[in-house]
Design a protein around this motif. Structure first.
Motif: not given
Length: 462
Positions: A196-222
């Motif tokens: 469960a710890y492994l699954s939770l940590a993996t989910l958090v890591m990918y959520s941060i990475a995906t969210g970060g790339l999406v936010l950068m696409a929103v704020f650093y592109t037009q």
């Protein structure tokens, strides 16, 4: 301060005794840690001096408030207004002295496995004399003949050393990802909750990475323009998908059963962070709007009309740089990190799962540890049976860190206009250094996945 404490500190500064904390309420401290703290203190002092040298405000204040300033400058042959003691050239010279200091000790401490030898005593003591040596080396760099040739050559040496330091940090980041997964996976044999710890940590890591790339696409592109940002985000996002697919591919799993999405998730987070840092360091694109006014595009809209306190930003940024550098140097100089860079890892069956896996104890507990002094008992000599970290590797990392600090403070290859106040402004040099670091990290992680496939006869423990 008691006479006993003063005597102990005198023995620490001028002899081989370990340095301790005089206050009785302070805990006991191991000699191996006091040694590293003292070298880190020297490092901080030189970095702060370099920051002052890069500050036009400090130079102007000295010129206004120091009596006979111009006469003093001419007397020490530093120019009419001491221009040789400020700016990027002064930082180059001071960092040259600091790098030489650490590299000399790197050679002096080669192949030391016990703390009882003469060279080990020099490494662990005589702090006053070493401070004088460091000051002499930093000052002596100002008297090197043919300064122009020296500065040009030293700039390229600093760039190479800075990149090597970055690569070491990236290697340890990749090693940390593998170590995390291996450590937590070892716990699943006795407690299924670790899954469960492994699954939770993996989910958090990918959520941060995906969210970060999406936010950068929103704020650093037009929708129109920002082609460069779109390309970089697309390439780095694709690399995250590539390493994720490679980590769970059947061919990799056959050779490395411990490979999984946790490692690739952590690397993806780091890629997202470096991408954000690189885009924020990229010079802004300015275009003309329909009214003929300059408009900045491809950057977040919020805060463009704000004018932050430049001194506050500089101070906070400099403090953050020092903290990050000390953390990188400290974690890079442990025995486990040294072994990892040399390809020596503990066997998976010897792993003991723990939440704070990255803070494993580098020091083997010794029930016979003795304290320094009969009354004070403040220093624990924890290296009686052998050194707990590689002395030469420790100094080598700090020497490379000196070169990295030199290049960072002088804005890498845009050194002529660099100052501490422009340290956090946009620069193509800083942008490409961060973007190259991002791609290098991905390549290093991919190599750890495909290396067992390319060299099937060799045993890998990552």
């Amino acid at each position: 301060m008691s006479a006993e404490c003063c005597a102990g500190q005198l023995a620490c500064c001028c002899g081989t005794a370990g340095c301790s904390l005089c206050c009785g309420c302070c805990p006991k401290i191991r000699q191996s840690r006091t040694t590293r703290c003292m070298y880190a203190l020297y490092f901080i002092l030189v970095v702060l001096l370099c920051c002052l040298m890069m500050s036009p405000t400090v130079a102007k204040a000295m010129q206004e408030h120091i009596p006979f300033f111009e006469d003093i400058c001419k007397g020490i042959k530093a120019g009419d207004t001491c221009e040789k003691l400020v700016g990027y050239s002064a930082v180059y010279r001071v960092c040259f002295g600091m790098a030489c200091f650490f590299f000399v000790f790197c050679l002096l401490t080669l192949r030391i496995n016990t703390s009882k030898g003469c060279r080990a005593h020099i490494h662990n003591g005589f702090w006053f004399f070493k401070l004088l040596l460091l000051g002499a080396m930093c000052s002596g760099a100002f008297f090197i003949p043919d300064q122009e040739t020296f500065l040009t050559a030293w700039r390229y040496v600093g760039a190479v050393g800075g990149f090597i330091f970055i690569v070491i940090q990236l290697l340890l980041m990749v090693e940390c990802a593998h170590k995390w997964n291996k450590n937590w996976t070892a716990g699943t044999a006795s407690n299924k909750l670790w899954y469960a710890y492994l699954s939770l940590a993996t989910l958090v890591m990918y959520s941060i990475a995906t969210g970060g790339l999406v936010l950068m696409a929103v704020f650093y592109t037009q929708l129109e323009g920002c082609t460069q940002n779109k390309i970089f985000l697309g390439v780095n996002g694709g690399l995250c998908l590539l390493i994720s697919a490679a980590a769970i591919s059947p061919c990799v799993q056959n050779r490395q059963p411990h490979s999984g999405l946790l490692q690739s998730g952590l690397i993806s987070c780091y890629v997202a962070y470096l991408t954000l840092s690189a885009l924020s360091s990229k010079p802004r694109d300015v275009v003309l709007d329909e009214h003929g006014k300059n408009v900045t595009i491809c950057v977040p809209n919020f805060g463009q009309d704000l004018y932050p306190d430049e001194n506050l930003v500089t101070g906070l940024g400099t403090g953050l740089l020092i903290i990050c550098m000390l953390y990188s140097c400290w974690t890079s100089t442990t025995r486990s990190s040294s072994d990892a860079l040399q390809g020596r890892y503990a066997a998976p069956e010897l792993e003991v799962a723990r939440c704070c896996f990255c803070f494993g104890n580098d020091v083997v507990e010794d029930p016979e540890e003795q304290s320094d002094g009969k009354g004070a008992r403040r220093v624990l000599y924890d290296e009686k049976k052998g050194t707990v970290y590689s002395y030469s590797y420790f100094h080598a990392v700090f020497g490379l860190a000196s070169l990295y600090v030199m290049m960072t403070l002088t804005n890498w290859f845009h050194y002529e206009s660099a100052s501490i106040h422009t340290f956090f402004r946009e620069s193509w040099s800083v942008f490409w250094v961060k973007m190259a670091s991002c791609w290098t990290c991905v390549l290093l992680y991919l190599w750890t996945l495909v290396a067992p496939l390319c060299c099937p006869s060799r045993q890998f423990y990552v």
